[in-house]
Scaffold this active site. Structure first.
Site, mmCIF file in Angstrom:
data_model
loop_
_atom_site.group_PDB
_atom_site.id
_atom_site.type_symbol
_atom_site.label_atom_id
_atom_site.label_comp_id
_atom_site.label_asym_id
_atom_site.label_seq_id
_atom_site.Cartn_x
_atom_site.Cartn_y
_atom_site.Cartn_z
ATOM 1 N NE ARG A 111 -2.344 -1.340 3.623
ATOM 2 C CZ ARG A 111 -1.759 -0.631 4.573
ATOM 3 N NH1 ARG A 111 -1.702 0.696 4.461
ATOM 4 N NH2 ARG A 111 -1.243 -1.179 5.635
ATOM 5 C CE1 TYR A 259 0.237 -6.079 -1.746
ATOM 6 C CE2 TYR A 259 -0.856 -4.072 -1.014
ATOM 7 C CZ TYR A 259 -0.377 -5.339 -0.753
ATOM 8 O OH TYR A 259 -0.560 -5.878 0.494
ATOM 9 C CE LYS A 268 -6.214 -3.647 4.601
ATOM 10 N NZ LYS A 268 -6.476 -4.121 5.967
ATOM 11 C CG HIS A 288 -7.279 -2.969 10.180
ATOM 12 N ND1 HIS A 288 -5.975 -2.578 10.350
ATOM 13 C CD2 HIS A 288 -7.240 -3.975 9.263
ATOM 14 C CE1 HIS A 288 -5.183 -3.315 9.588
ATOM 15 N NE2 HIS A 288 -5.920 -4.165 8.922
ATOM 16 C CB SER A 310 -0.790 -4.114 8.293
ATOM 17 O OG SER A 310 -1.837 -3.234 8.004
ATOM 18 C CB CYS A 312 0.379 -7.045 14.571
ATOM 19 S SG CYS A 312 1.442 -5.616 14.419
ATOM 20 C CG ASP A 335 -7.635 -7.189 7.037
ATOM 21 O OD1 ASP A 335 -6.771 -6.914 7.898
ATOM 22 O OD2 ASP A 335 -7.783 -6.527 5.992
ATOM 23 N NE ARG A 430 -0.112 -8.650 2.166
ATOM 24 C CZ ARG A 430 -0.813 -8.031 3.121
ATOM 25 N NH1 ARG A 430 -1.930 -8.533 3.566
ATOM 26 N NH2 ARG A 430 -0.356 -6.905 3.649
HETATM 27 C C1 OXD Z 1 -3.157 -4.637 5.528
HETATM 28 C C2 OXD Z 1 -3.809 -5.766 4.831
HETATM 29 O O1 OXD Z 1 -2.222 -4.038 5.006
HETATM 30 O O2 OXD Z 1 -4.684 -6.389 5.420
HETATM 31 O O3 OXD Z 1 -3.605 -4.320 6.640
HETATM 32 O O4 OXD Z 1 -3.462 -6.035 3.674
HETATM 33 MN MN MN Z 2 -5.311 -5.442 7.235
#
Ligand code: OXD
Ligand code: MN
Length: 646
Positions: A111, A259, A268, A288, A310, A312, A335, A430
């Site tokens: 991102r 991406y 998002k 989130h 993100s 974690c 998420d 990913r």
């Molecule tokens: C993030 C994702 O960046 O879930 O939080 O991709």
């Molecule tokens: Mn996320």
């Protein structure tokens, strides 16, 4: 984005900056004269009028050669896979079932927060007032005029020679009162394939839409000049990437990146940024957060939601295999949570997504065996390494993939050898897998009314000072705990290094409106008619003096959740400290752990550390929110300081 507005802007630009913009203007006029559009799939006449208007406007702007109206079918999906595989954009992972690997342009891997904007008439509606001279770290604002100019400049003719795909999609189960619909237009087949995994996409959504409103989403990978192409198989325009949101018109426009976080606009952009603004208007929460269900051996089940920044461990917690005997974890989402109080005052959550877009590195049979099972079929991997026996590889699989006699191609496509100083996979590589592949998917994961939430967890990566778990003293204090989240930077966005960043509510990159108002919205949930969940803070990442983690994490985190469940059930297993309630000695089950964790160290609350933490948080609020910080938060800081100073 109205085409007349765009034409007007182009005329203005051409007049003001003749050399730079005149050509764009001429090209646009020319495009309009010569353009023809072939509808290669679906029927434009059968689209609801509002969708037709939106498509026509965007076709006029982007000038694609072809339009493909997606039906979401298996056949359509297979055809698109074939197109991409024939071009070499994706390669089959033959060792797994119907799995594919994409390698992006190396400049398009995460991102881009610095290029993500919220567009409102008034800047203050999008970002809080920061201290003079301080660049706000709580979002970037764009004026409607600037957005119109950017759209005209970036999108005019950007799909020439390409196919525009129209994707009708639902965030949340189709027809649930908590769900919302979006229409995404994109020129990327990879995005179509991924959106079909991550959302409910296709004809059924269009039927349900009728002539109702929807979130308008326009995406293009962009049209860079040829010399900007580093990877012609992955067109993108990193220098000019812009992700724009216009909450008052429910509009998202994303240019220049393929991406996921920038291009799968349901995630998002819609579910969090636009979602949070809709939620504010309608009185609910778009967060989130993962959602998962924990069942005790006595059959009693609790659902939790948890907000961590993100990378974690949200996916690991959502799919946890508990080490505590007789406990069961079931996953609703990893998420994003949309949460609303029902008529009985119970907070209910749905997962608006339909799949997992998880971080590959670090995922293995020890950290997340369920994810390893989930990715075995129907998965699109992005930027991981491939092995000569038709498999995939990433950092974290060292102990379980025998690489002897195998050739490995890293995420860039170069030969790679174990031990090499470069990583085999990008840190933000990913897997994108359908939720239905998850073997522990909760039976209620698509319940239209959502699942009842007993506890909300906040957390982050805090190597120092922050205890394994503590419970907020009450709702207001819990809101303060959420607003104060800090965590080590990760590679989900463009930041580098191990600095501890503020990430309030784990939403810093995803706020759709002024964070001060967002805090007020959370505070407004405290009503007599509403049964508020308890709020906790967890930290699996505290390190000892030897630099090693003090807590084993992963499946053993069930032990912490078990304590949380006991608190939710009203058990007297906590002692009060200046920062909240922590487990009474002996109440957090650590039997069977080898080595025995140092609970004293894990739960230690150093007053000096927390006073410094409070000073840092206050400074952050003062610099970034100034007068937008709700008084309730100042009261919490004052009260916490007093408790710590006793
Ligand atoms: C993030 C994702 O960046 O879930 O939080 O991709
Ligand atoms: Mn996320």
């Amino acid at each position: 984005m109205n085409s007349n507005v765009i034409r007007r802007i182009l005329v203005d630009l051409a007049r003001s900056y003749p050399s730079q913009y005149h050509q764009v203007y001429l090209n646009t006029l020319q495009n309009q004269q010569v353009r023809t559009l072939t509808v290669v799939h679906g029927q434009i006449d059968q689209l609801p009028q509002k969708v037709k208007d939106f498509v026509e406007e965007c076709v006029e702007l982007c000038c694609p050669d072809k339009l493909h109206i997606c039906d979401g079918s298996e056949e359509e999906n297979n055809n698109l896979i074939k197109v991409l595989a024939d071009k070499g954009v994706i390669n089959q992972v033959t060792k797994l079932e119907n799995c594919w690997l994409a390698r992006t342009n190396p400049k398009d891997t995460a991102r881009v927060e610095a290029k993500t904007f919220i567009c409102t008439e008034e800047k203050h509606d999008a970002v809080p007032r920061s201290k003079p001279g301080v660049q706000s770290k709580l979002g970037h604002w764009l004026s409607p005029d600037d957005m119109d100019k950017a759209v005209a400049e970036l999108f005019t003719g950007c799909m020439k020679g390409r196919t525009m795909f129209l994707l009708p999609y639902s965030m949340g189960p189709i027809g649930s009162p908590l769900s919302k619909i979006g229409i995404q237009l994109t020129d990327s087949e990879y995005v179509v394939l991924s959106m079909r995994i991550m959302t409910r996409m296709g004809q059924a959504v269009m039927k349900h839409l009728g002539n109702n409103d929807f979130v308008k989403c326009l995406h293009s990978v962009g049209t860079p000049k040829s010399e900007r192409h580093e990877n012609p198989l992955w067109p993108c325009d990193p220098e000019r990437t812009m992700i724009m949101h216009r909450p008052d018109c429910n509009e998202i426009v994303s240019y220049g990146s393929g991406y996921g976080g920038n291009s799968l606009l349901g995630k998002k952009c819609f579910a969090l940024r636009i979602g949070s603004t809709i939620a504010k208007r309608e009185g609910w929460l778009a967060e989130h957060m993962l959602i998962s269900g924990f069942t005790r051996p006595d059959g009693c089940k609790f659902y939790i939601t948890a907000a961590f920044p993100s990378q974690c461990g949200k996916t690991n917690l959502a799919m946890m295999t508990p080490t505590l005997k007789g406990y069961k974890v079931e996953c609703v989402g990893d998420d994003i949570a949309w949460m609303r109080f029902d008529k009985e005052g119970v907070l209910r959550a749905i997962n608006p997504e339909n799949g997992f877009f998880g971080v590959a590195p670090g995922t293995n049979h020890e950290s997340n065996p369920i994810a390893m099972e989930t990715v075995k079929k129907d998965t699109i991997f992005t930027n991981v390494a491939s092995t000569s026996d038709g498999g995939v590889y990433w950092e974290g699989l060292e102990k379980e993939v025998d690489l002897t006699h195998l050739k490995i191609c890293d995420w860039l496509g170069y030969e790679w050898t174990p031990g090499s100083k470069n990583l085999s996979s990008h840190g933000n590589s990913r897997f994108c897998s359908p939720a239905v592949n998850c073997p522990i998917l909760d039976h209620a994961w698509e319940a239209p009314e959502g699942v009842p939430v007993s506890a909300i967890l906040f957390g982050g990566r805090r190597p120092e000072g922050v205890p394994l778990v503590y419970e907020a003293l009450n709702w207001k204090h819990g809101v303060f705990v959420g607003a104060s989240i800090r965590s080590e930077a990760t590679s989900a966005a463009e930041f580098k290094g191990k600095t501890i960043m503020h990430d309030p509510f784990a939403m810093r990159p995803f706020f759709g409106y002024n964070f001060g108002k967002y805090i007020e919205h959370w505070l407004s949930m405290e009503k007599k008619s509403q049964k508020l969940p308890k709020i906790f803070h967890v930290n699996w990442f505290r390190k000892g003096k030897d630099g090693k983690f003090l807590w084993p994490g992963f499946g053993d985190n069930a032990r912490v959740i078990e304590w949380i469940m006991r608190r939710c059930a009203g058990e007297d297993v906590a002692i009060e400290t200046p920062i909240g309630w922590i487990p009474k000695p002996g109440t957090l089950h650590i039997e069977g752990l080898n080595p025995t964790p140092n609970m004293e160290e894990l739960l230690k609350i150093d007053k000096k550390f927390f006073l410094d933490e409070l000073t840092e948080i206050e400074k952050y609020f003062d610099e970034n929110l100034t007068t937008d910080l709700p008084q309730a938060m100042r009261d919490e800081i004052k009260a916490q300081r007093e408790r710590l100073s006793k």
